[in-house]
Design an enzyme around this catalytic site. Structure first.
Site, PDB file in Angstrom:
ATOM      1  N   ASP A  62       0.806  -1.347  -0.077  1.00 27.36           N
ATOM      2  CA  ASP A  62       0.007   0.122  -0.153  1.00 27.36           C
ATOM      3  C   ASP A  62       0.959   1.236   0.072  1.00 27.36           C
ATOM      4  OD1 ASP A  62      -2.508  -1.454   0.222  1.00 27.36           O
ATOM      5  OD2 ASP A  62      -2.448  -1.529   2.350  1.00 27.36           O
TER       6      ASP A  62
ATOM      7  N   ASP B 213     -13.709  -4.254  -2.128  1.00 27.07           N
ATOM      8  CA  ASP B 213     -13.716  -3.974  -0.837  1.00 27.07           C
ATOM      9  C   ASP B 213     -14.997  -3.901  -0.138  1.00 27.07           C
ATOM     10  OD1 ASP B 213     -10.775  -3.458  -1.162  1.00 27.07           O
ATOM     11  OD2 ASP B 213     -11.124  -1.362  -1.081  1.00 27.07           O
TER      12      ASP B 213
END
Length: 251
Positions: free
Chosen positions: A11, A130
């Site tokens: 990330d 997600d």
């Protein structure tokens, strides 16, 4: 039988690798190019880079970072974050990315999946989803998990497949960063109902969790971040453990 893939996830925020719990409380995990190089040498099958602030801040993923990674690593890597057009994808692929991941932009404009798959081929297009459980249903969230939608995970996954996505990266927000294991029940249902590969994301804490997500969750690949970044699990050791449990991996 196809080998199962181990995929470290980086990330990226402000050019650095970060890691949080349940999508918040971020801490620094190092230089993304150095980490990518180390993972490539350690036996990772693929890498995923997600610019986690790109969509929120309306920024484009840094093509420069992609170029630097491509010069260093010899395994496939996927780049996501803030991708919303054919032009965005063209730049990333030209700079050396093998695949791109779209998330919020695909929900807002589902035709984007068709357009990208038509232009670049399904094998280049990953759709990241997600989702978290709300009142017993898996609900899709956007903008790094901040914005709930009315979309059901399984309905959206099926639509994504129909529109030409080559694979799905499913992150359980409930499991993310908790190190309590992957959301194997949801993963197994996705793997059963769809015909494209499913990447499990969110919840890896030990080697047994990887074994479980391949056996119980029927995942095609398992993605993790902090257990790799902070050397809690070495990829070589993990693959040897998987193989000893009769899970096919590339050593």
């Amino acid at each position: 039988m196809l080998t199962k893939r181990i995929v470290p996830c980086l990330d990226i925020k402000n050019g650095r690798t970060v890691k949080g719990v349940n999508f918040v409380d971020l801490r620094d995990a190092g230089d993304p190019v150095e980490l990518a190089d180390a993972y490539s040498k350690a036996g990772a099958d693929e890498l995923v880079f997600l610019d986690i602030s790109a969509t929120e801040e309306r920024r484009k993923t840094l093509a420069n970072l992609v170029l630097r990674v491509a010069e260093k690593v010899n395994i496939p890597f996927t780049v996501g974050g803030g991708i919303s057009s054919i032009e965005d994808v063209d730049i990333l692929l030209q700079n050396g990315a093998d695949k791109v991941s779209v998330n919020s932009s695909a929900v807002k404009n589902p035709q984007l999946i068709n357009d990208l798959a038509g232009k670049f081929g399904s094998q280049c297009i990953t759709v990241a989803i997600d989702a978290k459980q709300i009142d017993g249903k898996w609900i899709v969230h956007l903008v790094g998990g901040k914005v709930p939608t009315e979309l059901d995970l399984f309905d959206w996954a099926k639509e994504v497949e129909k529109r030409g996505a080559g694979e799905i990266l499913f992150t359980s927000m409930d499991n993310d960063g908790t190190k309590d294991g992957f959301a194997n029940q949801a993963l197994a249902r996705l793997s059963t109902e769809l015909n494209i590969p499913i990447i499990a994301s969110g919840g890896a804490g030990n080697m047994q969790h990887f074994i479980d997500t391949f056996k119980k969750g029927k995942a095609d690949a398992a993605l993790a971040a902090s257990v790799f970044h902070f050397k809690e699990i070495e990829i070589k050791d993990l693959k040897e453990e998987l193989r000893s449990n009769e899970i096919p991996v590339r050593l």
